[in-house]
Design a protein around this motif. Sequence first.
Motif, PDB file in Angstrom:
ATOM      1  N   LEU A 161       9.791  67.077 -22.358  1.00 40.35           N
ATOM      2  CA  LEU A 161      10.541  66.975 -21.105  1.00 40.35           C
ATOM      3  C   LEU A 161      11.048  68.347 -20.651  1.00 40.35           C
ATOM      4  O   LEU A 161      11.048  68.681 -19.468  1.00 40.35           O
ATOM      5  CB  LEU A 161      11.742  66.046 -21.348  1.00 40.35           C
ATOM      6  CG  LEU A 161      12.254  65.166 -20.230  1.00 40.35           C
ATOM      7  CD1 LEU A 161      11.137  64.411 -19.567  1.00 40.35           C
ATOM      8  CD2 LEU A 161      13.278  64.180 -20.812  1.00 40.35           C
ATOM      9  N   TRP A 183      11.180  64.619 -12.061  1.00 43.68           N
ATOM     10  CA  TRP A 183      10.744  64.708 -13.463  1.00 43.68           C
ATOM     11  C   TRP A 183      11.909  64.418 -14.417  1.00 43.68           C
ATOM     12  O   TRP A 183      11.737  63.816 -15.467  1.00 43.68           O
ATOM     13  CB  TRP A 183      10.188  66.106 -13.690  1.00 43.68           C
ATOM     14  CG  TRP A 183       9.750  66.404 -15.084  1.00 43.68           C
ATOM     15  CD1 TRP A 183      10.446  67.090 -16.032  1.00 43.68           C
ATOM     16  CD2 TRP A 183       8.500  66.056 -15.699  1.00 43.68           C
ATOM     17  NE1 TRP A 183       9.734  67.184 -17.184  1.00 43.68           N
ATOM     18  CE2 TRP A 183       8.522  66.555 -17.005  1.00 43.68           C
ATOM     19  CE3 TRP A 183       7.364  65.356 -15.252  1.00 43.68           C
ATOM     20  CZ2 TRP A 183       7.470  66.394 -17.896  1.00 43.68           C
ATOM     21  CZ3 TRP A 183       6.310  65.210 -16.141  1.00 43.68           C
ATOM     22  CH2 TRP A 183       6.359  65.719 -17.446  1.00 43.68           C
ATOM     23  N   THR A 231       8.730  55.985 -16.424  1.00 49.30           N
ATOM     24  CA  THR A 231       8.483  57.424 -16.534  1.00 49.30           C
ATOM     25  C   THR A 231       8.933  57.868 -17.921  1.00 49.30           C
ATOM     26  O   THR A 231       9.552  57.115 -18.665  1.00 49.30           O
ATOM     27  CB  THR A 231       9.283  58.208 -15.486  1.00 49.30           C
ATOM     28  OG1 THR A 231      10.672  57.995 -15.725  1.00 49.30           O
ATOM     29  CG2 THR A 231       8.923  57.787 -14.085  1.00 49.30           C
ATOM     30  N   SER A 250       5.256  59.629 -14.827  1.00 44.74           N
ATOM     31  CA  SER A 250       6.172  60.716 -14.478  1.00 44.74           C
ATOM     32  C   SER A 250       5.520  61.698 -13.517  1.00 44.74           C
ATOM     33  O   SER A 250       6.104  62.083 -12.507  1.00 44.74           O
ATOM     34  CB  SER A 250       6.607  61.479 -15.740  1.00 44.74           C
ATOM     35  OG  SER A 250       7.823  60.976 -16.214  1.00 44.74           O
ATOM     36  N   ALA A 275      15.073  55.650 -12.735  1.00 47.33           N
ATOM     37  CA  ALA A 275      13.786  55.356 -13.363  1.00 47.33           C
ATOM     38  C   ALA A 275      13.929  54.230 -14.375  1.00 47.33           C
ATOM     39  O   ALA A 275      13.097  53.314 -14.428  1.00 47.33           O
ATOM     40  CB  ALA A 275      13.256  56.623 -14.038  1.00 47.33           C
TER      41      ALA A 275
END
Lengths: 282, 277, 347
Positions: free
Chosen positions: B253, B214, B229, B80, B220
């Motif tokens: 997160l 992110w 990630t 990530s 992803a």
Amino acid sequence: MQSRALPYLLLLPATLFLLLFFLYPFVLVAWQAFATDEGVLTTKYFDKMISHWKFEKALTYTLLLALVVVPIQVALSLLMATLVASMKKGRDIILYIWTIPLGISDLAAGLIWLAIFEQTGFLNSILFSTGIIDEPMTFLGYQDKGMIFLAVVLAEVWRATAIMLVILVAGIGLIPKEYYEAAQVYGANTWQRFTKITLPLLKPSLQTALILRVILAFEVFAVVAALGGTNLPVLMGEVYNRQFELQDSHTAAAFAMLILLISIISTVFFMWTLRTPKEASL
Amino acid sequence: MSTAPNMVVGQSRVARWAFNGSVIVLCLWVLVPIYLLIANALSAPSEVTQFPKKMVPSFDTESVEFFLYFNGVGKALWSSVQVAFLTMVMSILIGAPAGYSLSRFDFRGKNAFRILVLMTRAFPLPLLALPMAIMFIRVGLDDTVFGLALVHTTLALPFAVLITFSLFSGIPIELEEAAWTLGCNRLQAFFKVIFPLVLPGITASAIFAFVVSWNEVFAAAVLTIEHRTLPAFLLQSLDVAPLHLKFAGGAVLVVPALIFIFFVRKYLFAMWGIANR
Amino acid sequence: MAEIQIKQVAKSFGKFEALHSIDLTITDQEFLVLLGASGCGKTTLLRIIAGLETATSGEVHIGGKRIDHLPPKDRGISMVFQNYAVFPHLTVYENIAFGLRMAKLDQAEVDRRVNRTATLMHIEQLLQRYSGQLSGGQRQRVAVARALATEPDVILMDEPLSNLDALLRMEMRAELKGILAESNTTTVYVTHDQVEAMSMADRIAIMQGGDIIQAATPVEVYRNPAAHFVGSFIGNPPMNFLPAKKVSDGLWTVAGAQFDGPSSNKNELNFAIRPEDLLLSDNGPLQAKVTLVEPLGSHVLASCNIENNLFRVVLESDTSISRGDVLNLKPMPDRVRWFDPDNQLAV
């Protein structure tokens, strides 16, 4: 100075990048949806998509979610934006708090609301402690699609209102305060100033916010995955399943084309219904 | 920013209360759910599944530790960070020159480029992951950090262009011209005069690009297996992972994003204000 | 009847006192100009009358009724803003009709009034246009038409001409004056332009640092400034000032010459005279050394030096003088004014 070539040189990397990684892939995905691996044009992937038992549900839930979530967000973000606009003290901190969800991923937002709605979650705990229920309820079970739907709506409203808020706050910032004063002098009360000055002059921002937000609503995926698993099928979830779980990239591409289509329809719709004649804009 | 109608006259006490009340309720609406997630993450695994649940965390780090040492998490975190960092660097390096060009020059094709950038707004960008998956297999970029960063850069680049465009437009060209008359060439003028002035804004848009990457889940999850990630990892373990793992993961997160948004908050409006037009 | 009474109105923004206890009465149908440099408080005072700002203390009455607690719409006023505030999303017609619709007049009456004011302002052919399609001057006309359409008791104008170019400004000045005189409203007009103030006002209130220094007719303000500031602010070029020393009661010496003046217990006063109130005369008592000659067509402006004080003289255009000449000047006796150097007020 090599002025004539310079602007193009500076623009070149970004242009190439967008052509290669934005435009070209969209052509590619369309090709995937309409042609077999051998390059024969076909509609069979669309037939496959439509005939799948989840197709209708996924399409309905996706559209329904957008239809429920977006109007709530419009109302809420307008309220928040007007509150912010008439704030004198503490404006910055309130704005920061209200825009926090902007930085939170949809997956995390789903998990946040999972913490509230799951069986041992906070909602059950509160209901139990206050004696409203005797034992924890299953909110997010497969039998109760309505409850999952509601949880997704709440999570989406919670997560993605901030983006509209930011656009609207920026838009309100462009309206000179003399317009409000003039309206006030000529007899408009608070509500009339909102409907006769703020709303019409905010129309371009509202348009941007709606276009952006509705497209994002059609992409709803991780929130649903976190809260409902596969119990609440949505289009983007089907794309993911086709592509990742079933390795059927052609049908995935057909779903993608469908999402693209409804996105374009909604964009055109808002461009047309909320258009502002050039001479009547700020 | 405008201050809206300075409503000095005829504001009743009731209106004042309604105003303050709504503001507080809306703040709680945003903050309480985040608090609940973090409270969960800071509770021991047994407390997470305990019923009824306590509203105040026990500040037990067991959940977070369990998460961090869980098989694959460390690797996902590292991926990530790598992807987000690459995205940040690429979108600024590619986007800023374009923003500068748009703000300083008038040339044929300028409008076409603007339309190209604005078009990205009208397309569901995560869908790009599908064709990219095929493209990447052909060129050997499949399941790589760099490949995913390319997709994330496509998401972040339009922002970078528009933000830097507004930043550069906010600096009078006379400043640059003055530097030219004082003996700078174009590049020197840029780095001696313009760059220091836009640095905070550039930093903000870089952070924003970082956050975009992110947080991104769909591409992803589709594009990576070995180099998943964190969001992709969490998504794929939704069905199997215990609750305390999900909540600890969610908190990990959320927290960096919270901090990042705090630092760029001043620029959020500049970004979207211009994205309007 | 719409007499405006401002009673001890004060306003502070935090620690900054924008207005110190203002008292002013504006009679019915009067055209009053608030004149002053930027930051003097004139716009704040206007906005307090409008209700866009609340006074920290004091009262405002219009037509005998106290209105400072009322919202703007209930004050019987309309206002023309510096940037016109012509709503961009409405046509000219709807802009003018805005206040009428708010007052819920029927369509026939709205129509009648819009057409009447539009004709009055010569914008009847623009009614279907949007603000974005208008020039600055046309927007200005729309703003005035909108203000007149509600048939207010009081019209408030905040530098309405400052965004127009010089020629248009002169034209609008005359036109506005005529229209407002016809309309039987009381007008309060804010400007920093003294020519505008002199040419339009029935009465000028000159403001400085949050106070009204003098409120009087243009001629009175010009001829008999109540304070040093007024003399130096009004008139272009401004009044000349020279220090005066007492010789005996009622007799003062100024730059070596003796003048009859007021009797005062002060030993020093300022002698003041406007540049055009001086005559060239062989036995003129003031000797002025010319430092700069500016032939301006209709007259010649000579900047001189009298005992290291700048002293300007306006002379006939055919006067031939040059730098370095020494002029003998005779002040017209009835035009000489005296000011107290301590409190700056006229004696």
